[in-house]
Design an enzyme around this catalytic site. Sequence first.
Site, short mmCIF file in Angstrom:
data_model
loop_
_atom_site.label_atom_id
_atom_site.label_comp_id
_atom_site.label_asym_id
_atom_site.label_seq_id
_atom_site.Cartn_x
_atom_site.Cartn_y
_atom_site.Cartn_z
N CYS A 1 0.82 -1.21 0.00
CA CYS A 1 0.00 0.00 0.00
C CYS A 1 0.85 1.26 0.00
O CYS A 1 0.51 2.26 -0.62
CB CYS A 1 -0.94 -0.01 1.19
N HIS B 1 -1.71 1.76 7.08
CA HIS B 1 -2.17 1.61 5.70
C HIS B 1 -2.06 2.92 4.95
O HIS B 1 -2.56 3.95 5.40
CB HIS B 1 -3.61 1.12 5.68
N ASN C 1 -8.06 3.98 -2.42
CA ASN C 1 -7.39 2.81 -1.86
C ASN C 1 -6.76 2.01 -2.99
O ASN C 1 -6.89 2.35 -4.17
CB ASN C 1 -8.40 1.96 -1.08
#
Length: 331
Positions: A136, A274, A298
Amino acid sequence: MTPTVFLSILCLGVALAAPAPDYNLDAEWEEWKRSNDRTYSPEEEKQRRAVWEGNVKWIKQHIMENGLWMNNFTIEMNEFGDMTGEEMKMLTESSSYPLRNGKHIQKRNPKIPPTLDWRKEGYVTPVRRQGSCGACWAFSVTACIEGQLFKKTGKLIPLSVQNLMDCSVSYGTKGCDGGRPYDAFQYVKNNGGLEAEATYPYEAKAKHCRYRPERSVVKVNRFFVVPRNEEALLQALVTHGPIAVAIDGSHASFHSYRGGIYHEPKCRKDTLDHGLLLVGYGYEGHESENRKYWLLKNSHGERWGENGYMKLPRGQNNYCGIASYAMYPAL
């Protein structure tokens, strides 16, 4: 801050015997496997079915107990449905994000519009999918640089996440096992360039560095850490474009997010695991109703959340740490 460093991969095999399946869920299980392209060995299917059933029951119970109709926040069974909590954390909880004091280039009294969406201005590439690789951090950084490259040249070029994963190890990143955006930006700056996705495609696993300077499409001259408050984050977003951020994404409600303004009572602002891209902000209903949100991209694919995006509470005391670790580059 409670540091979260590196986790070991959870083995697929489970020592305990799986409970007997609920045959009332047979049709739903088969449809979920089909739509998510899952195939298992007979023994693994028993274990995965048990995990999946547990997640189905948790989602139903969570909705009933927490009233997720508030702010239209909803969760659902998605592609992560057969993964244990520890496995889901592998997608996010791989490196701690140390809090840093920041300073950024700020225009005097920037005009703050009531809503902003950098996607509509052409700054944001399509949503990508990191898969089972905990990269990520690399997706967040490359997406942020993509926006600045568009701002400078008018060209929206998907950049190479794989290049960043493979070649920034000496700066402290760990490929699919995590990394910190600060270290990633430092690599791109010092390296003198980064390739495009077209010449160095994503493989969802770390390999040896194959960067070639002649194929570089962007250079980072410097990068800035935004002061840790939402007002500074708002000004940076309006003035400079999409921002690389990090949040506490360790909760099952995050992985099961479907839409609306996210709500997680256990979400922390000092435990960040994240990386995402902040692309805008807005509000639901009327502005006076105080239902404001940040809009985030995302890297779980378009089937997650609102076509790959999520809304996080804005102006709620740095909810989930949205303003605790934000940065952007200058090209």
